[in-house]
Design a protein around this motif. Structure first.
Motif, PDB file in Angstrom:
ATOM      1  N   LYS A  78      49.702 -98.254 -95.978  1.00 36.68           N
ATOM      2  CA  LYS A  78      48.708 -98.183 -97.053  1.00 36.68           C
ATOM      3  C   LYS A  78      47.334 -98.632 -96.577  1.00 36.68           C
ATOM      4  N   SER A  79      47.293 -99.396 -95.467  1.00 33.18           N
ATOM      5  CA  SER A  79      45.987 -99.808 -94.951  1.00 33.18           C
ATOM      6  C   SER A  79      45.511 -98.895 -93.839  1.00 33.18           C
ATOM      7  N   GLY A  80      46.096 -97.736 -93.710  1.00 38.70           N
ATOM      8  CA  GLY A  80      45.581 -96.749 -92.764  1.00 38.70           C
ATOM      9  C   GLY A  80      46.092 -96.897 -91.340  1.00 38.70           C
ATOM     10  N   PHE A  81      47.204 -97.629 -91.151  1.00 44.03           N
ATOM     11  CA  PHE A  81      47.782 -97.722 -89.809  1.00 44.03           C
ATOM     12  C   PHE A  81      48.935 -96.731 -89.698  1.00 44.03           C
ATOM     13  N   ALA A  95      45.611-100.697 -82.295  1.00 46.85           N
ATOM     14  CA  ALA A  95      46.182-101.951 -82.808  1.00 46.85           C
ATOM     15  C   ALA A  95      47.695-101.814 -82.949  1.00 46.85           C
ATOM     16  N   SER A 114      44.617-106.491 -94.075  1.00 40.09           N
ATOM     17  CA  SER A 114      45.734-106.365 -93.136  1.00 40.09           C
ATOM     18  C   SER A 114      45.235-106.394 -91.699  1.00 40.09           C
ATOM     19  N   ALA A 115      44.014-105.860 -91.461  1.00 37.00           N
ATOM     20  CA  ALA A 115      43.471-105.936 -90.106  1.00 37.00           C
ATOM     21  C   ALA A 115      43.264-107.391 -89.700  1.00 37.00           C
ATOM     22  N   GLY A 165      52.870-101.904 -96.123  1.00 35.53           N
ATOM     23  CA  GLY A 165      51.517-102.471 -96.156  1.00 35.53           C
ATOM     24  C   GLY A 165      50.622-101.847 -95.097  1.00 35.53           C
ATOM     25  N   LEU A 166      51.167-101.690 -93.895  1.00 37.48           N
ATOM     26  CA  LEU A 166      50.374-101.106 -92.805  1.00 37.48           C
ATOM     27  C   LEU A 166      50.016 -99.659 -93.113  1.00 37.48           C
ATOM     28  N   ALA A 188      38.924-103.075 -86.110  1.00 39.49           N
ATOM     29  CA  ALA A 188      39.347-102.328 -87.305  1.00 39.49           C
ATOM     30  C   ALA A 188      38.845-103.016 -88.574  1.00 39.49           C
ATOM     31  N   ILE A 226      41.012 -96.736 -83.472  1.00 40.03           N
ATOM     32  CA  ILE A 226      41.094 -98.170 -83.194  1.00 40.03           C
ATOM     33  C   ILE A 226      42.347 -98.748 -83.862  1.00 40.03           C
ATOM     34  N   ARG A 227      42.699 -98.182 -85.035  1.00 37.01           N
ATOM     35  CA  ARG A 227      43.901 -98.642 -85.727  1.00 37.01           C
ATOM     36  C   ARG A 227      45.154 -98.230 -84.966  1.00 37.01           C
ATOM     37  N   GLY A 229      36.324-101.623 -91.352  1.00 35.75           N
ATOM     38  CA  GLY A 229      36.535-101.766 -92.784  1.00 35.75           C
ATOM     39  C   GLY A 229      37.269-100.630 -93.434  1.00 35.75           C
ATOM     40  N   SER A 250      42.241-105.269 -83.777  1.00 36.07           N
ATOM     41  CA  SER A 250      42.291-105.560 -85.213  1.00 36.07           C
ATOM     42  C   SER A 250      40.936-106.052 -85.714  1.00 36.07           C
ATOM     43  N   ALA A 272      42.320-103.855 -99.013  1.00 38.22           N
ATOM     44  CA  ALA A 272      43.616-104.025 -98.355  1.00 38.22           C
ATOM     45  C   ALA A 272      43.527-103.696 -96.868  1.00 38.22           C
ATOM     46  N   ALA A 273      42.731-102.664 -96.535  1.00 38.39           N
ATOM     47  CA  ALA A 273      42.634-102.246 -95.138  1.00 38.39           C
ATOM     48  C   ALA A 273      42.056-103.371 -94.287  1.00 38.39           C
ATOM     49  N   ARG A 274      41.048-104.053 -94.831  1.00 37.81           N
ATOM     50  CA  ARG A 274      40.410-105.134 -94.077  1.00 37.81           C
ATOM     51  C   ARG A 274      41.328-106.341 -93.993  1.00 37.81           C
TER      52      ARG A 274
END
Lengths: 145, 501
Positions: free
Chosen positions: B431-434, B171, A7-8, B428-429, A53, B167-168, A57, A50, A3-5
């Motif tokens: 949960k993706s570490g943002f 973003a 959304s990036a 969503g963000l 990011a 880096i996040r 990963g 992004s 999911a992290a990748r």
């Protein structure tokens, strides 16, 4: 792909599209910074960061308990449904429906419990917004509110 | 001495019945939402913007400010008792507060956090009164070039000091800047990213975004799993148990002093604020301690330092808002939104044009902190009952208030859609570490940055040379570059030494 990748990558696509649209607005017009300059820079920064990011990963998840996906999806449906019901049904009916749906359908509370909470919260939100703040809440086709 | 005279004048404003009433309301609401996991100060203050418009500007800011620093008093309660931070700036209180509670010292932990917040709050108020006017007069010398550099510096700090991967965070800063440019460009009249939707011509409202990002997304976080806090809450607290003893005071005195000073400084910086201050103070106390191994196992210093730091920072961050017109963090940004809705433009002239507002708000912090210490020590038992509200009821209540609250900003169903979609995307963000705090801050600073950047470029006849020839601007840019480069260099050195070893 995690999911992290994912959304990036989505963010990178947004950045790229935004930068392209900003380019067409004009970065520099009549010897002055144009309307597109700032959004172009922001879009380019979004794209670059992004992508970085996405390459980086996975991030370490600090979650100790697993997510109950079924429950989450039902809640997500309730959230979306509440928003969609606002216009046709009005704020009061939508609120009653949301609370009944969540407490009875997801949380398995008794009908009586759900009904009492629903009426109290609907009355409270109506009182605060309609009566105290004079917000013209959507009344829906039934005209309640 | 002028400052004290003005502060006394402000006290007169703050003691007016309406202002006293809203300060009390702010303290109660702040403590309550601080204790409740799920609803933080950003979403609550956004929700209350429509209420605040009905008040005088001074009363409005007193209310919103009270909620902010009040939430820091309450926030540590759930951290200590349940290891569930009531709001983000209280994460640090879990580290040593929860082990203290497990060791049967919950009362002392709750007591010391309240006293730490109170002492920091009172000290910070006096320091604001002393240095605030000097800040405002310095800021009068700031032109578009200096303001641009200051905002860039603030964004760099927000991205670099915050939680999570850097880096996040960058973003999110970029996404925030992009969102701020949605709508009609005020200079050229061109529509940007409006997709011919009339509602988007004015851009997004900060309160709607904040309620989506910090309210609706929290509903989904709460929905992830069933929770029940009741078993952890059976203990009862007598006033006597809440009072720290002589040894506790001795151990906490120095960390509180350091925490207040550090917090105040970090609160002044754009990009700073309560969250960063509490983390920084914790790290500092652990490094300076003679027995760092006690940290994380119930060291009272690890609670006292950060608790005073976050309160001092929250109050200090009113200086950049009221004296420079620059919001230091997301919560302050929403308060700025409230001021703008009132037609009051915060900036260096505010203290001259609206002295009653500036001094009234500062003085109200003394009163607010006094009310909060009463609410959070003798009356903490009453507030702890809030944790018995089942999450099953919390989640839909937050949703209803955020959605109807978003509607009420412009009476627009379009905003209902925005708040919900924003909530899903934010979930969503997250949960993706943002981290969303830099996003909201960048959104707030975006239009300020663009306006000043364009003016700066026009002043330099299209060349960015002015940004390095102005000494103030150059200084900000150099520090910004250093905050950007130094951690990278440290990481490189660390990697290299790791390879050698």
């Amino acid at each position: 792909m995690n999911a992290a990748r994912l959304s990036a990558i989505c963010l990178a696509a947004v950045g790229l599209a935004a930068a392209a649209m900003a380019w067409r607005l004009g970065l520099w017009t009549m010897d002055r910074p144009g309307p597109g300059l700032f959004p172009f820079a922001a879009g380019a920064l979004l794209f670059a960061t992004s992508i970085a990011a996405a390459i980086q990963g996975e991030i370490a998840e600090a979650e100790d308990e697993p997510v109950d996906r079924r429950r989450l999806l039902r809640y997500a449906a309730a959230v979306a449904g509440f928003g969609l019901a606002m216009k046709p049904l009005g704020a009061v009916i939508a609120t009653l429906g949301l609370i009944l749906g969540v407490l009875r359908g997801i949380e398995n509370r008794s009908w009586a419990h759900a009904l009492v909470v629903a009426v109290v919260l609907a009355a409270l939100s109506w009182g605060v917004f309609r009566y105290f703040l004079s917000v013209p809440l959507p009344v829906g086709i039934l005209g309640i509110g | 001495m002028d400052a004290m005279v003005n502060l006394m004048g402000g006290l007169g404003v703050a003691l007016e019945p309406t202002n006293l009433a809203v300060a009390f309301l702010g303290a109660v609401l702040g403590t309550a939402i601080g204790i409740l996991p799920g609803l933080g100060p950003t979403a609550t203050i956004s929700l209350l913007l429509p209420v605040s418009i009905m008040l005088e500007p001074t009363a409005a800011v007193i209310l919103l400010a009270g909620i902010y620093y009040g939430s820091l008093y309450g926030g540590s309660t759930a951290s200590i008792l349940l290891r569930v931070p009531g709001e983000a700036a209280s994460v640090v209180s879990c580290f040593d507060g929860y082990p203290m509670a497990q060791a049967g010292r919950a009362g002392v932990a709750l007591g010391i956090t309240a006293f730490a917040s109170f002492i920091a709050g009172v000290v910070a108020t006096f320091v604001i009164a002393l240095v605030g006017p000097a800040f405002a007069s310095t800021a009068l010398a700031f032109g578009p070039v200096e303001k641009t550099a200051l905002v860039v510096f603030g964004l760099t700090l927000a991205a670099n000091i915050g939680e999570g991967p850097r880096i996040r965070a960058w973003a999110m800063v970029a996404l925030g800047l992009l969102l701020s440019s949605v709508g009609v460009d005020l200079v050229s009249g061109e529509e940007r990213y409006t997709f011919s939707i009339p509602y988007l011509r004015d851009g997004f409202h900060v309160a709607v975004l904040a309620m989506g990002m910090f309210g609706v997304s929290e509903v989904l976080i709460l929905a992830e799993r069933q929770r029940d806090f009741t078993p952890a809450l059976s203990a009862r607290y007598r006033l006597r148990d809440l009072l720290p003893d002589a040894k506790d005071w001795k151990d906490s005195a120095i960390p509180m002093t350091r925490g207040t000073a550090l917090g105040f400084f970090l609160g002044l910086l754009p990009g700073g604020g309560a969250l960063i201050a509490s983390f920084a103070s914790y790290v500092m106390e652990k490094r300076l301690s003679r027995s760092p191994e006690r940290f994380g196992k119930g060291a009272i210093e690890g609670l006292a330092g950060p608790e005073s730091a976050n309160n001092a920072a929250a109050q200090a961050s009113f200086i950049p808002l009221l004296c420079l017109g620059i919001p230091a963090n997301a919560v302050i940004g929403v308060i700025m939104g409230g001021l703008l809705m009132q037609g009051v433009v915060p900036g260096p002239r505010l203290i001259i044009d609206h002295p009653e507002l500036f001094w009234g708000v500062i003085a109200s912090m003394l009163i607010g902190n006094a009310m909060l210490i009463v609410l959070n020590v003798p009356l903490i038992r009453v507030f702890v009952l809030l944790l018995r509200i089942p999450p099953a009821m919390m989640a839909p209540s937050i949703l209803i208030f955020c959605v109807i609250g978003a509607f009420s900003i412009n009476n627009s169903l379009f905003d209902v859609g925005v708040v919900i979609i924003c909530g899903f995307l934010a979930y969503g963000l997250r949960k993706s570490g943002f981290d969303l705090a830099p996003l909201l801050l960048a959104f707030l600073l975006g239009s300020l940055l663009e306006e000043n950047l364009r003016q700066g470029l026009i002043l330099g006849f299209g060349s960015p040379v002015l940004f390095v020839t102005s000494p103030i601007s150059l200084a900000f840019l150099v520090i910004a570059t250093l905050t950007l480069v130094l951690p990278l260099m440290r990481q490189l050195r660390w990697q290299r030494s790791g390879n050698v070893a």
